[in-house]
Write a protein that holds these residues in place. Structure first.
Motif, PDB file in Angstrom:
ATOM      1  N   ALA A 110       0.832  -1.207   0.000  1.00  0.00           N
ATOM      2  CA  ALA A 110       0.000   0.000   0.000  1.00  0.00           C
ATOM      3  C   ALA A 110       0.865   1.255   0.000  1.00  0.00           C
ATOM      4  O   ALA A 110       0.613   2.197  -0.769  1.00  0.00           O
ATOM      5  N   LEU A 114       1.054   4.058  -3.020  1.00  0.00           N
ATOM      6  CA  LEU A 114       0.775   5.481  -2.779  1.00  0.00           C
ATOM      7  C   LEU A 114       1.837   6.382  -3.392  1.00  0.00           C
ATOM      8  O   LEU A 114       1.550   7.508  -3.779  1.00  0.00           O
ATOM      9  N   ASP A 120      -3.846   5.095  -6.136  1.00  0.00           N
ATOM     10  CA  ASP A 120      -4.506   5.298  -4.842  1.00  0.00           C
ATOM     11  C   ASP A 120      -5.592   4.262  -4.544  1.00  0.00           C
ATOM     12  O   ASP A 120      -5.656   3.761  -3.412  1.00  0.00           O
ATOM     13  N   PRO A 121      -6.483   3.918  -5.510  1.00  0.00           N
ATOM     14  CA  PRO A 121      -7.499   2.900  -5.183  1.00  0.00           C
ATOM     15  C   PRO A 121      -6.894   1.549  -4.790  1.00  0.00           C
ATOM     16  O   PRO A 121      -7.385   0.891  -3.870  1.00  0.00           O
ATOM     17  N   LEU A 124      -5.551   1.893  -1.291  1.00  0.00           N
ATOM     18  CA  LEU A 124      -6.644   1.846  -0.328  1.00  0.00           C
ATOM     19  C   LEU A 124      -7.053   0.405  -0.044  1.00  0.00           C
ATOM     20  O   LEU A 124      -7.223   0.015   1.124  1.00  0.00           O
ATOM     21  N   PHE A 127      -4.467  -1.135   2.232  1.00  0.00           N
ATOM     22  CA  PHE A 127      -4.585  -0.631   3.607  1.00  0.00           C
ATOM     23  C   PHE A 127      -5.807  -1.238   4.299  1.00  0.00           C
ATOM     24  O   PHE A 127      -5.760  -1.566   5.487  1.00  0.00           O
ATOM     25  N   GLU A 128      -6.901  -1.398   3.548  1.00  0.00           N
ATOM     26  CA  GLU A 128      -8.096  -2.014   4.130  1.00  0.00           C
ATOM     27  C   GLU A 128      -7.821  -3.470   4.507  1.00  0.00           C
ATOM     28  O   GLU A 128      -8.317  -3.955   5.526  1.00  0.00           O
ATOM     29  N   VAL A 143      -6.858   5.246   6.334  1.00  0.00           N
ATOM     30  CA  VAL A 143      -7.839   4.715   5.392  1.00  0.00           C
ATOM     31  C   VAL A 143      -8.938   5.747   5.130  1.00  0.00           C
ATOM     32  O   VAL A 143      -9.311   5.984   3.977  1.00  0.00           O
ATOM     33  N   GLU A 144      -9.431   6.376   6.177  1.00  0.00           N
ATOM     34  CA  GLU A 144     -10.490   7.378   6.003  1.00  0.00           C
ATOM     35  C   GLU A 144     -10.012   8.567   5.185  1.00  0.00           C
ATOM     36  O   GLU A 144     -10.734   9.058   4.319  1.00  0.00           O
ATOM     37  N   LEU A 146      -7.604   8.541   2.965  1.00  0.00           N
ATOM     38  CA  LEU A 146      -7.391   8.088   1.588  1.00  0.00           C
ATOM     39  C   LEU A 146      -8.727   7.919   0.862  1.00  0.00           C
ATOM     40  O   LEU A 146      -8.860   8.296  -0.305  1.00  0.00           O
ATOM     41  N   ARG A 147      -9.728   7.383   1.553  1.00  0.00           N
ATOM     42  CA  ARG A 147     -11.072   7.275   0.949  1.00  0.00           C
ATOM     43  C   ARG A 147     -11.576   8.642   0.524  1.00  0.00           C
ATOM     44  O   ARG A 147     -12.123   8.810  -0.569  1.00  0.00           O
ATOM     45  N   ILE A 150      -9.833   9.933  -2.584  1.00  0.00           N
ATOM     46  CA  ILE A 150     -10.201   9.246  -3.820  1.00  0.00           C
ATOM     47  C   ILE A 150     -11.561   9.714  -4.335  1.00  0.00           C
ATOM     48  O   ILE A 150     -11.777   9.801  -5.533  1.00  0.00           O
TER      49      ILE A 150
END
Length: 151
Positions: A110, A114, A120-121, A124, A127-128, A143-144, A146-147, A150
């Motif tokens: 991840a 980055l 990025d997706p 993410l 990371f999830e 994570v939040e 990055l979400r 995106i």
């Protein structure tokens, strides 16, 4: 015994002594993949020794190509060299192919993604995966953010 002593010394910051112990283990058993991998770990912490660390990881992988740990370690070392990020990503992916539950490899992949434009997706998703394996408030915040980036 030399390998175990080397690991203890490396953990306490005694890198030159740790390196000597890993080298002693390898002299006794040249095909000891873990000794090569641990030697790579110690060498990677010394400025100017990254190429030597990479050589040790590659030796470990010639001996044991199914080592997710050695692939991850090689990936991390490669990620420190300008222009080698795609090679690092390939090593992380190989580690995860061997061990899908390897949280550190997901995290390293991840982080590498980055650093690469347009990934990025994918970062993410990795990371999830780490968050599912090792829940962490700090990682949840990453994570939040990055979400949100995106969207």
């Amino acid at each position: 015994a030399h390998n175990n002593l080397g690991r203890a010394m490396a953990q306490s910051g005694q890198l030159p002594d740790a390196i000597a112990e890993f080298q002693a283990a390898i002299r006794i058993r040249p095909d000891y993949w873990s000794g090569h991998s641990n030697l790579g770990n110690a060498l990677s912490q010394i400025p100017g020794r990254l190429a030597d660390a990479i050589a040790e990881y590659q030796t470990a992988l010639r001996i044991r190509p199914d080592s997710a740990v050695a692939h991850n370690n090689l990936g991390y070392a490669l990620s420190q060299i300008p222009g080698r990020l795609p090679d690092a990503v390939a090593e992380y992916r190989q580690a995860l192919q061997l061990d899908a539950g390897f949280a550190d490899a997901h995290y390293n992949l991840a982080a590498a993604l980055l650093r690469m434009s347009g990934h990025d997706p994918e970062a993410l998703a990795e990371f999830e995966a780490v968050l599912r394996l090792k829940p962490s408030p700090r990682l949840q915040q990453i994570v939040e953010r990055l979400r949100a980036r995106i969207r």
